[in-house]
Design a protein around this motif. Structure first.
Motif, PDB file in Angstrom:
ATOM      1  N   GLY A   1      -6.989   7.840   2.740  1.00 39.66           N
ATOM      2  CA  GLY A   1      -7.244   7.312   4.376  1.00 39.66           C
ATOM      3  C   GLY A   1      -8.826   7.938   4.663  1.00 39.66           C
ATOM      4  O   GLY A   1      -8.791   8.260   5.991  1.00 39.66           O
ATOM      5  N   CYS A   2      -9.518   7.698   3.586  1.00 39.80           N
ATOM      6  CA  CYS A   2     -11.111   8.593   3.781  1.00 39.80           C
ATOM      7  C   CYS A   2     -11.498   7.279   3.328  1.00 39.80           C
ATOM      8  O   CYS A   2     -11.932   6.874   2.380  1.00 39.80           O
ATOM      9  CB  CYS A   2     -11.010   9.811   3.361  1.00 39.80           C
ATOM     10  N   SER A   3     -13.058   8.142   4.225  1.00 43.09           N
ATOM     11  CA  SER A   3     -14.157   6.829   4.365  1.00 43.09           C
ATOM     12  C   SER A   3     -14.844   7.504   3.383  1.00 43.09           C
ATOM     13  O   SER A   3     -15.424   9.132   4.018  1.00 43.09           O
ATOM     14  CB  SER A   3     -14.660   7.252   5.702  1.00 43.09           C
ATOM     15  N   ILE A   4     -15.817   6.701   1.845  1.00 46.27           N
ATOM     16  CA  ILE A   4     -16.518   6.780   1.355  1.00 46.27           C
ATOM     17  C   ILE A   4     -17.857   6.952   2.000  1.00 46.27           C
ATOM     18  O   ILE A   4     -17.972   5.684   1.597  1.00 46.27           O
ATOM     19  CB  ILE A   4     -15.453   7.492   0.205  1.00 46.27           C
ATOM     20  N   ASN A   5     -18.808   7.680   2.024  1.00 47.17           N
ATOM     21  CA  ASN A   5     -20.325   7.362   2.336  1.00 47.17           C
ATOM     22  C   ASN A   5     -21.114   8.427   1.325  1.00 47.17           C
ATOM     23  O   ASN A   5     -22.113   7.992   1.117  1.00 47.17           O
ATOM     24  CB  ASN A   5     -20.537   7.017   3.881  1.00 47.17           C
ATOM     25  N   THR A   6     -20.277   9.301   0.972  1.00 45.97           N
ATOM     26  CA  THR A   6     -21.820  10.400  -0.472  1.00 45.97           C
ATOM     27  C   THR A   6     -20.494  10.271  -1.017  1.00 45.97           C
ATOM     28  O   THR A   6     -19.393  10.172  -1.142  1.00 45.97           O
ATOM     29  CB  THR A   6     -22.013  11.393   0.742  1.00 45.97           C
ATOM     30  N   ILE A   7     -21.367  11.137  -2.338  1.00 47.49           N
ATOM     31  CA  ILE A   7     -20.634  11.531  -3.197  1.00 47.49           C
ATOM     32  C   ILE A   7     -19.810  12.639  -2.628  1.00 47.49           C
ATOM     33  O   ILE A   7     -18.728  12.676  -3.409  1.00 47.49           O
ATOM     34  CB  ILE A   7     -21.656  12.465  -3.966  1.00 47.49           C
ATOM     35  N   ASP A   8     -19.615  13.584  -1.929  1.00 47.27           N
ATOM     36  CA  ASP A   8     -19.582  14.195  -1.775  1.00 47.27           C
ATOM     37  C   ASP A   8     -17.811  14.210  -1.188  1.00 47.27           C
ATOM     38  O   ASP A   8     -16.969  13.919  -1.654  1.00 47.27           O
ATOM     39  CB  ASP A   8     -19.584  15.646  -0.798  1.00 47.27           C
ATOM     40  N   ASP A   9     -18.053  13.191  -0.156  1.00 51.92           N
ATOM     41  CA  ASP A   9     -16.963  12.480   0.225  1.00 51.92           C
ATOM     42  C   ASP A   9     -15.862  11.567  -0.838  1.00 51.92           C
ATOM     43  O   ASP A   9     -15.176  12.066  -0.536  1.00 51.92           O
ATOM     44  CB  ASP A   9     -17.386  10.908   1.224  1.00 51.92           C
ATOM     45  N   ASP A  10     -16.313  11.033  -1.893  1.00 51.26           N
ATOM     46  CA  ASP A  10     -15.733  10.989  -3.019  1.00 51.26           C
ATOM     47  C   ASP A  10     -15.075  11.317  -4.324  1.00 51.26           C
ATOM     48  O   ASP A  10     -13.499  11.923  -3.906  1.00 51.26           O
ATOM     49  CB  ASP A  10     -16.546  10.197  -3.565  1.00 51.26           C
ATOM     50  N   TRP A  11     -15.905  12.883  -3.844  1.00 52.80           N
ATOM     51  CA  TRP A  11     -14.908  14.314  -4.646  1.00 52.80           C
ATOM     52  C   TRP A  11     -14.194  15.002  -3.520  1.00 52.80           C
ATOM     53  O   TRP A  11     -12.580  15.197  -4.465  1.00 52.80           O
ATOM     54  CB  TRP A  11     -16.015  14.928  -5.005  1.00 52.80           C
ATOM     55  N   LYS A  12     -14.126  14.875  -2.665  1.00 51.53           N
ATOM     56  CA  LYS A  12     -13.204  15.481  -1.685  1.00 51.53           C
ATOM     57  C   LYS A  12     -11.943  14.100  -1.502  1.00 51.53           C
ATOM     58  O   LYS A  12     -10.753  14.842  -1.536  1.00 51.53           O
ATOM     59  CB  LYS A  12     -13.450  15.657  -0.198  1.00 51.53           C
ATOM     60  N   ALA A  13     -12.152  13.191  -1.347  1.00 51.87           N
ATOM     61  CA  ALA A  13     -11.180  11.969  -1.664  1.00 51.87           C
ATOM     62  C   ALA A  13     -10.027  11.702  -2.517  1.00 51.87           C
ATOM     63  O   ALA A  13      -9.408  12.105  -2.704  1.00 51.87           O
ATOM     64  CB  ALA A  13     -11.430  11.159  -1.419  1.00 51.87           C
ATOM     65  N   CYS A  14     -10.361  12.514  -3.350  1.00 47.82           N
ATOM     66  CA  CYS A  14     -10.247  12.292  -4.978  1.00 47.82           C
ATOM     67  C   CYS A  14     -10.210  13.165  -6.434  1.00 47.82           C
ATOM     68  O   CYS A  14     -10.825  13.894  -6.421  1.00 47.82           O
ATOM     69  CB  CYS A  14      -9.814  10.660  -5.174  1.00 47.82           C
ATOM     70  N   GLU A  15      -9.156  13.398  -7.009  1.00 48.09           N
ATOM     71  CA  GLU A  15      -9.297  14.221  -8.262  1.00 48.09           C
ATOM     72  C   GLU A  15      -8.976  13.186  -9.028  1.00 48.09           C
ATOM     73  O   GLU A  15      -7.681  13.370 -10.058  1.00 48.09           O
ATOM     74  CB  GLU A  15      -9.098  15.107  -8.630  1.00 48.09           C
ATOM     75  N   MET A  16      -9.682  12.101  -9.125  1.00 41.16           N
ATOM     76  CA  MET A  16      -9.083  11.126 -10.337  1.00 41.16           C
ATOM     77  C   MET A  16     -10.859  10.519  -9.724  1.00 41.16           C
ATOM     78  O   MET A  16     -11.355  10.131  -9.961  1.00 41.16           O
ATOM     79  CB  MET A  16      -7.735   9.980  -9.458  1.00 41.16           C
TER      80      MET A  16
ATOM     81  N   GLN B   1     -14.097   2.600  -5.542  1.00 45.65           N
ATOM     82  CA  GLN B   1     -14.169   2.933  -3.759  1.00 45.65           C
ATOM     83  C   GLN B   1     -13.139   2.816  -2.842  1.00 45.65           C
ATOM     84  O   GLN B   1     -12.809   3.492  -1.694  1.00 45.65           O
ATOM     85  CB  GLN B   1     -15.871   2.537  -3.365  1.00 45.65           C
ATOM     86  N   PHE B   2     -13.109   0.830  -2.733  1.00 45.99           N
ATOM     87  CA  PHE B   2     -12.298   0.307  -1.638  1.00 45.99           C
ATOM     88  C   PHE B   2     -11.146   1.169  -1.901  1.00 45.99           C
ATOM     89  O   PHE B   2     -10.052   0.703  -1.130  1.00 45.99           O
ATOM     90  CB  PHE B   2     -12.738  -0.757  -1.805  1.00 45.99           C
ATOM     91  N   GLU B   3     -10.143   1.338  -3.139  1.00 48.41           N
ATOM     92  CA  GLU B   3      -8.856   1.431  -3.201  1.00 48.41           C
ATOM     93  C   GLU B   3      -8.350   3.097  -3.121  1.00 48.41           C
ATOM     94  O   GLU B   3      -8.156   3.829  -2.774  1.00 48.41           O
ATOM     95  CB  GLU B   3      -8.165   1.733  -4.616  1.00 48.41           C
ATOM     96  N   ILE B   4      -9.769   4.225  -3.340  1.00 49.82           N
ATOM     97  CA  ILE B   4      -9.693   5.783  -3.456  1.00 49.82           C
ATOM     98  C   ILE B   4      -9.718   5.309  -1.551  1.00 49.82           C
ATOM     99  O   ILE B   4      -9.330   6.315  -1.110  1.00 49.82           O
ATOM    100  CB  ILE B   4     -10.443   5.730  -3.533  1.00 49.82           C
ATOM    101  N   GLU B   5     -10.491   4.908  -0.865  1.00 48.64           N
ATOM    102  CA  GLU B   5     -10.080   4.508   0.568  1.00 48.64           C
ATOM    103  C   GLU B   5      -8.920   4.217   1.342  1.00 48.64           C
ATOM    104  O   GLU B   5      -8.400   4.861   1.918  1.00 48.64           O
ATOM    105  CB  GLU B   5     -11.351   4.101   1.024  1.00 48.64           C
TER     106      GLU B   5
ATOM    107  N   LEU C   1       0.543  -1.109   0.370  1.00 51.16           N
ATOM    108  CA  LEU C   1       0.069   0.085  -0.012  1.00 51.16           C
ATOM    109  C   LEU C   1       0.456   1.546   0.054  1.00 51.16           C
ATOM    110  O   LEU C   1       0.697   2.488  -1.029  1.00 51.16           O
ATOM    111  CB  LEU C   1      -1.023  -0.372   1.001  1.00 51.16           C
ATOM    112  N   PRO C   2       1.837   1.121   0.908  1.00 49.60           N
ATOM    113  CA  PRO C   2       2.828   2.529   0.967  1.00 49.60           C
ATOM    114  C   PRO C   2       3.315   2.473  -0.424  1.00 49.60           C
ATOM    115  O   PRO C   2       3.563   4.006  -1.324  1.00 49.60           O
ATOM    116  CB  PRO C   2       3.848   2.162   2.260  1.00 49.60           C
ATOM    117  N   VAL C   3       3.650   2.120  -1.134  1.00 49.42           N
ATOM    118  CA  VAL C   3       4.430   2.025  -2.875  1.00 49.42           C
ATOM    119  C   VAL C   3       3.545   2.606  -3.429  1.00 49.42           C
ATOM    120  O   VAL C   3       3.921   3.361  -4.205  1.00 49.42           O
ATOM    121  CB  VAL C   3       4.854   0.658  -2.636  1.00 49.42           C
ATOM    122  N   TYR C   4       2.115   2.543  -3.258  1.00 53.60           N
ATOM    123  CA  TYR C   4       1.394   2.144  -4.814  1.00 53.60           C
ATOM    124  C   TYR C   4       0.493   3.941  -4.087  1.00 53.60           C
ATOM    125  O   TYR C   4       0.423   5.025  -5.260  1.00 53.60           O
ATOM    126  CB  TYR C   4      -0.142   2.042  -3.813  1.00 53.60           C
ATOM    127  N   LYS C   5       0.553   3.925  -2.722  1.00 52.33           N
ATOM    128  CA  LYS C   5       0.728   5.532  -2.278  1.00 52.33           C
ATOM    129  C   LYS C   5       1.336   6.749  -2.434  1.00 52.33           C
ATOM    130  O   LYS C   5       0.637   7.814  -3.008  1.00 52.33           O
ATOM    131  CB  LYS C   5       0.313   5.339  -0.975  1.00 52.33           C
TER     132      LYS C   5
END
Length: 169
Positions: A40-55, A32-36, A14-18
């Motif tokens: 390190g963010c838990s994704i429960n909403t669409i806003d969480d997803d956008w905050k977690a990544c710009e990918m 979703q599992f991989e982006i979490e 994981l640290p190598v990927y990250k």
């Protein structure tokens, strides 16, 4: 790296990927599992997803009958897209890998037009998955019969018919 709460690679990677691979990448297609894992963010909403990544990522946030695919680009003014995809009743092995390959190919073929690349990727993937599901329902749902029907889908891969369109956010 993994899916549905399970890592496919040793957790020590994981640290190598990250820290090494993600910063080098031009295109990322985490689920979703991989982006979490990567953020390190838990994704429960669409806003969480956008905050977690710009990918690019896919999530099961909308409801049980749809998969939500989000795409963004940092190039130019940037763009954010969302596409709802009706879920199929069967689980597939390799669909994430096929998605990543298709998205890379369509990004190249469309000169990095993320909207067109997303739509063509989704159209192709949906056709391959539906063909595979139909075959398995006729022959019996076994691991062998659930192998993605890529050869049989050659024409769909080369020239997909887009039925689901991305919405710009």
């Amino acid at each position: 790296m993994g899916d549905n709460g399970k890592m496919y690679v040793p957790k020590e990677l994981l640290p190598v990927y990250k820290d090494v691979l993600v910063p080098l990448a031009d295109i990322l297609t985490p689920n979703q599992f991989e982006i979490e894992l990567l953020t390190g963010c838990s994704i429960n909403t669409i806003d969480d997803d956008w905050k977690a990544c710009e990918m690019r990522s896919s999530s099961n946030l909308e409801n049980n009958s749809n998969l939500l695919t989000l795409a963004s680009s940092r190039v130019g003014a940037g763009i954010k897209l969302s596409t709802e995809i009706p879920k199929l009743s069967t689980s597939f092995v390799g669909s994430g890998d096929l998605f990543a390959c298709l998205f890379l190919a369509w990004s190249y073929k469309t000169n990095n037009n993320i909207k067109v690349a997303s739509e063509k990727t989704i159209a192709t993937l949906q056709r391959v998955l539906k063909r595979t599901e139909q075959y398995a329902k006729i022959k019996g749902i076994t691991p062998q019969n659930m192998e993605l029907k890529l050869i049989q889908s050659k024409s769909n891969i080369e020239d997909p018919h887009v039925e689901l369109f991305a919405t710009e956010l």
